[in-house]
Design a protein around this motif. Structure first.
Motif: not given
Ligand code: FO1
Length: 308
Positions: A290-301
């Motif tokens: 989770l190196t940036d917010h886009d990756r945080e959202v992608a993992l949650a999705r």
């Protein structure tokens, strides 16, 4: 879908920022670790509860992973000038949270009530519950004796060799109000990508919580904080080894067997799939760094997609 998350600090906060941005935060209950709590300058500091609260209200210093963004440390410098304790870096504005909490606790309020009040005041959308209102404290056994967790982790930089770990006070602690219900009545329980020994372990040590995880009809999913055979951050490797667990995604599956249904592992750990299955959890591949917010959202999705 009602979700209940078990959470430590920084790693959990990143994942939950993603999750809160693609679900209704009101359907999310977060059970936070309090075994890292410490008395600093006579103040009750709850690092994981504060990291979660600051992260989910857009206040966290994302570079450090703890404390408030755009913080100053004048009080700390003044304390150091007096020759006082200055190894634990309390920020000037962060101090208000600890003073508020300490005063409320001294006035007889429970940690869960104070946590709720702080969350409400700061506009926290999710329901954040401490694992217990009773003191449970992680202690690390080193060749020179036992250390309180923050002394081991922050003061000594997680350098002392680890011989053993204990959760002092766990035997007589009770889950905070709402904790067991949140596990039993959720549609899904998510174990965040937190240290299995010092973040999730203490939550599991509170009597009744493991049983609730066994009994719940919710799907129980965990996200491995071990990527490529090493922890994403922090001393999870040394601590897992000290507990006899391999520092692998399968080691995480073993720590959470037998109540875990699904384990999200990083794509680079795909060879671990069979070992994870052997511990009774179905592996799910994802990008977990989770190196940036886009990756945080992608993992949650990805997690929501799997659960759907
Ligand atoms: N972590 C550090 O590595 N150094 C610090 O000086 C430090 C101060 C601090 C102050 C308030 C707070 O809420 C957290 C703070 N942390 C600090 C983080 C914290 O101690 C750990 O990251 C957690 O306990 C592990 O989950």
């Amino acid at each position: 879908m009602r979700a209940t998350a078990l959470a430590g600090g920084t790693g959990a906060a990143k994942f939950l920022r993603g999750l809160a941005s693609c679900t209704n935060p009101r359907d999310l209950t977060v059970i936070g670790n309090t075994a890292d709590d410490a008395d600093i300058w006579g103040l009750h500091v709850s690092p994981d509860l504060d990291t979660l609260t600051y992260a989910l209200t857009g206040r966290l210093d994302l570079r450090r992973g703890w404390g408030l963004a755009e913080e100053s440390f004048n009080a700390l410098a003044a304390m150091a000038a007096l020759g006082g304790e200055a190894w634990f870096r309390l920020g000037d504005r962060d101090l208000a949270t600890h003073i508020y909490r300490t005063r409320a606790l001294r006035a007889g309020r429970r940690l869960s009530e104070v946590t709720e009040a702080i969350g409400r005041a700061l506009g926290l959308g999710v329901s954040l519950l401490p694992m217990s209102d009773d003191p449970v404290r992680t202690r690390i056994q080193t060749p020179d004796g036992w250390l309180a967790f923050q002394h081991y982790f922050v003061r000594d930089g997680a350098r002392p060799p680890v011989i053993g770990i204990e959760y002092a006070g766990a035997g007589t602690a009770a889950p905070a109000p709402g904790v067991l219900d949140a596990i039993r009545t959720a549609d899904v329980v998510i174990v965040c990508p937190s240290n299995p020994i010092t973040s999730i372990g203490p939550i599991l040590s509170v009597p009744g919580i493991r049983e609730a995880l066994h009994e719940t009809t919710a799907v129980v999913l965990a996200i491995s904080p071990i990527v490529g055979g090493a922890p994403v951050s922090g001393p999870a490797g040394d601590l897992m080894r000290a507990c006899g667990l391999p520092v692998t995604a399968a080691g995480v599956a073993r720590a959470y067997a037998p109540w875990l249904d699904l384990l999200v592992i990083d794509r680079q750990d795909s060879t671990e799939r069979h070992a994870v299955l052997e511990f009774g959890a179905e592996p799910v591949l994802a990008e977990t760094l989770l190196t940036d917010h886009d990756r945080e959202v992608a993992l949650a999705r990805r997690v929501l997609e799997v659960l759907a």
